[in-house]
Enzyme design. Structure first.
Site, PDB file in Angstrom:
ATOM      1  N   TYR A 170     -10.233  -0.140  -4.877  1.00  0.00           N
ATOM      2  CA  TYR A 170      -9.711  -1.432  -4.440  1.00  0.00           C
ATOM      3  C   TYR A 170      -9.527  -2.465  -5.550  1.00  0.00           C
ATOM      4  CZ  TYR A 170      -8.808  -0.623   0.431  1.00  0.00           C
ATOM      5  OH  TYR A 170      -8.226  -0.201   1.596  1.00  0.00           O
ATOM      6  N   CYS A 194       0.850  -1.194   0.000  1.00  0.00           N
ATOM      7  CA  CYS A 194       0.000   0.000   0.000  1.00  0.00           C
ATOM      8  C   CYS A 194       0.884   1.242   0.000  1.00  0.00           C
ATOM      9  CB  CYS A 194      -0.889  -0.028   1.244  1.00  0.00           C
ATOM     10  SG  CYS A 194      -1.679   1.546   1.617  1.00  0.00           S
ATOM     11  N   CYS A 226      -3.718   7.400  -1.548  1.00  0.00           N
ATOM     12  CA  CYS A 226      -5.070   7.467  -2.128  1.00  0.00           C
ATOM     13  C   CYS A 226      -6.102   8.019  -1.152  1.00  0.00           C
ATOM     14  CB  CYS A 226      -5.533   6.088  -2.569  1.00  0.00           C
ATOM     15  SG  CYS A 226      -4.215   4.974  -3.007  1.00  0.00           S
ATOM     16  N   CYS A 228      -6.061  -1.223  -6.905  1.00  0.00           N
ATOM     17  CA  CYS A 228      -4.995  -1.417  -5.922  1.00  0.00           C
ATOM     18  C   CYS A 228      -4.778  -2.898  -5.629  1.00  0.00           C
ATOM     19  CB  CYS A 228      -5.381  -0.615  -4.679  1.00  0.00           C
ATOM     20  SG  CYS A 228      -4.776  -1.219  -3.140  1.00  0.00           S
ATOM     21  N   THR A 268      -3.772   5.419   7.815  1.00  0.00           N
ATOM     22  CA  THR A 268      -2.838   4.915   6.808  1.00  0.00           C
ATOM     23  C   THR A 268      -1.869   6.014   6.371  1.00  0.00           C
ATOM     24  OG1 THR A 268      -4.502   3.364   6.022  1.00  0.00           O
ATOM     25  CG2 THR A 268      -2.711   3.861   4.517  1.00  0.00           C
ATOM     26  N   GLU A 328       0.003   1.983   9.668  1.00  0.00           N
ATOM     27  CA  GLU A 328      -1.162   2.657  10.256  1.00  0.00           C
ATOM     28  C   GLU A 328      -0.815   3.194  11.634  1.00  0.00           C
ATOM     29  OE1 GLU A 328      -2.048   0.052   8.088  1.00  0.00           O
ATOM     30  OE2 GLU A 328      -3.180   1.417   6.824  1.00  0.00           O
ATOM     31  N   GLU A 353      -6.385  -5.941   5.877  1.00  0.00           N
ATOM     32  CA  GLU A 353      -6.540  -4.675   5.164  1.00  0.00           C
ATOM     33  C   GLU A 353      -7.567  -4.811   4.040  1.00  0.00           C
ATOM     34  OE1 GLU A 353      -6.228  -0.968   3.391  1.00  0.00           O
ATOM     35  OE2 GLU A 353      -5.954  -2.836   2.299  1.00  0.00           O
ATOM     36  N   HIS A 385     -13.144   5.889  -2.321  1.00  0.00           N
ATOM     37  CA  HIS A 385     -12.093   4.995  -1.821  1.00  0.00           C
ATOM     38  C   HIS A 385     -12.381   3.536  -2.195  1.00  0.00           C
ATOM     39  CE1 HIS A 385      -8.342   4.602   0.104  1.00  0.00           C
ATOM     40  NE2 HIS A 385      -8.771   3.773   1.034  1.00  0.00           N
TER      41      HIS A 385
HETATM   42 FE1  SF4 Z   1      -3.379   1.707   0.156  1.00  0.00          FE
HETATM   43 FE2  SF4 Z   1      -4.778   0.595  -1.783  1.00  0.00          FE
HETATM   44 FE3  SF4 Z   1      -5.994   2.107   0.053  1.00  0.00          FE
HETATM   45 FE4  SF4 Z   1      -4.376   3.187  -1.804  1.00  0.00          FE
HETATM   46  S1  SF4 Z   1      -6.338   2.156  -2.172  1.00  0.00           S
HETATM   47  S2  SF4 Z   1      -4.432   3.672   0.367  1.00  0.00           S
HETATM   48  S3  SF4 Z   1      -2.825   1.631  -1.996  1.00  0.00           S
HETATM   49  S4  SF4 Z   1      -4.960   0.147   0.383  1.00  0.00           S
HETATM   50 FE    FE Z   2      -6.620   0.921   2.442  1.00  0.00          FE
END
Ligand code: SF4
Ligand code: FE
Length: 482
Positions: free
Chosen positions: A294, A98, A102, A297, A189, A255, A441, A290
């Site tokens: 995913y 990660c 984002c 990501c 995060t 985190e 996560e 957000h």
């Molecule tokens: Fe991390 Fe993925 Fe969330 Fe971006 S979308 S903050 S890379 S977990």
């Molecule tokens: Fe996340």
């Protein structure tokens, strides 16, 4: 736009207060617990300068027309939304981890549109302040931590009814220069290696909880702010190299619990102050942006898991077995399914009153809910293929031990053409990416599955579905029951 190196150096200039393992860290930038997360965030800076990725990771500011890092951009088309997903997949494929940036990116986009709508209703000037803030971020290329989640205390009680009023961040003072806030933000995060925190409420609020309706930006090193770094599974392995699996970038984003002890915020950085009726809208916008992420990501992270699993199968001499190939095909299918969801909610995006673009919220929530399942299934299949060594492999120190090292080496051999150390490193990478913190996560990042179900039911337009069914069942022409 900063480079990765400039970003790392910029962190050294901050006075961020960071605690870990009960100690205050003098130099968090080079600390082995934190450095991998910094390296992952640095990739978001470096890739904007890389000709192969600049079309995705850089963007053009709608405010100045200048080239900026996409993480400071406000989406202005479905093309922007799609590029975001593709960018996330590309960065995940590089880091396997990660890169944290984002959350703030989604925060500025959510607040950009919501401030406009608050102003429309109340004649306030939040949107102009937000524009100034976005301009500042674009010019300085700062990293913003999106700070939404409060500790929440007794989940059955609203903020104002908690035994401790600080369980949710709230305003404790207002004066002509600004406001003072108190509380904490949990599971933050990337916050210790960000420059700014963008504070937002975490739930819909009513009038009684007006003082909890606060959105604002503060530097991470503002007076009164301190960060307590959270533990991760196997984090003491960060003190060894091979046993980490992904020594450069870590397992997930670091985190922290960020404590806000009477922090002053000047008015120019306050974007919501008591407009409780907009808290729910802000949470939903942020969450949908957000959850859009995913499939990109975790799609990119899954690409590496699939690669590592296939490499393990080769090193074990079973890559050609038909059941292995079937399972790998299933893993690819699961990864591309979540990616399809992210692209779909982006392509179905629409313009908001302020001109910025929003994803399709139903599809974004479906995407994230699929991630909570598919990533576990991808991990399960990877464990099935890789074998038990994943859970029983001796440590780097045993391998290097003058007396027992030779036994670890001898009995860890797979096919003869592959050096043992290569096989062991691959096992560790897979373990790092499919166990413990990384899996959790996928479940709780961007909100727990129940939060997605609530939004899916709200956005799913059930009455319309019932009406269509009744029409086909010939209940009556209007679709109403006879
Ligand atoms: Fe991390 Fe993925 Fe969330 Fe971006 S979308 S903050 S890379 S977990
Ligand atoms: Fe996340």
């Amino acid at each position: 736009m900063m480079t990765g190196e400039q970003y790392v150096e910029s962190l050294r200039k901050l006075k961020t207060v960071v605690y870990a393992f009960g100690e205050r860290l003098d130099n968090f930038v080079d600390h082995p617990l934190i450095r991998p997360h910094i390296n992952a965030a640095a990739a978001t800076y470096d890739m904007a300068h890389d000709p192969e990725f600049e079309d995705l990771v850089a963007a053009t500011s709608h405010l100045t027309g200048e080239k900026i890092n996409r993480f400071t951009h406000i989406h202005h088309s479905t093309d922007d939304l799609i590029k975001k997903v593709k960018m996330l997949r590309a960065i995940s494929q590089r880091t396997g981890s990660c890169y944290q940036r984002c959350v703030g990116f989604d925060g500025i986009n959510a607040l950009y549109s919501v401030t406009y709508e608050i102003d429309q209703k109340y004649g306030t000037t939040y949107h102009a302040r937000m524009k100034d803030y976005v301009l500042y971020l674009q010019k300085t290329d700062k990293m913003v931590a999106g700070s939404m989640t409060d500790p929440k205390g007794d989940r059955s009680l609203p903020p104002g009814k908690q035994a401790d009023p600080d369980m949710y961040v709230h305003i404790i003072e207002k004066n002509d220069r600004g406001i003072v806030i108190r509380g904490a933000k949990a599971h933050q995060t990337g916050v210790v290696n960000s420059h700014e925190m963008l504070i937002m409420p975490t739930i819909a609020l009513d009038e009684a909880d007006k003082d909890y309706a606060v959105a604002c930006a503060i530097p991470v090193d503002a007076p009164g702010v301190l960060h307590i770094f959270g533990r991760q599974t196997n984090d003491t392995r960060k003190f060894d190299e091979m046993d980490q699996g992904n020594a450069c970038y870590g397992a997930v984003g670091g985190e922290a619990l960020s404590v806000l002890e009477d922090v002053f915020v000047p008015w120019e950085r306050v974007f919501m102050c008591g407009e409780y009726d907009f808290a729910g809208m802000l949470v939903e916008r942020f969450a949908s942006y957000h959850r859009q992420n995913y499939g990109g990501c975790k799609g990119g992270v899954s690409d590496i898991v699939i690669g590592a699993t296939t490499a393990m199968a080769e090193m074990n001499g079973v890559a050609k077995a038909s059941h292995i190939r079937d399972k790998v095909a299933e893993m690819i299918h699961l990864a591309e399914t979540i990616y399809c969801g992210s692209l779909a909610c982006s392509s179905q995006g629409r313009a908001l009153p302020c001109g910025s673009y929003f994803v399709d919220p139903l599809l974004a929530n479906v995407t994230k809910l699929n991630v909570t399942r598919n990533i576990y299934e991808i991990s399960r299949l990877s464990h099935d293929i890789a074998g038990g060594l994943l859970a029983t492999m001796p440590s780097e120190q045993d391998l290097k031990h003058p007396e027992i090292g030779k036994y670890v080496e001898k009995y860890s051999k797979g096919i003869t053409s592959v050096p043992v150390i290569d096989r062991l490193r691959m096992v560790r990478l897979l373990e790092n990416m499919t166990g413990g913190t990384a899996l959790v996560e996928s479940m709780h990042g961007a909100g727990s599955p129940q939060a997605q179900r609530v939004m899916i039911l709200r956005q799913g337009n059930l009455p319309h579905k019932v009406k269509m069914a009744k029409r086909l069942a010939n209940l009556d022409k209007s679709g109403n029951e006879r």
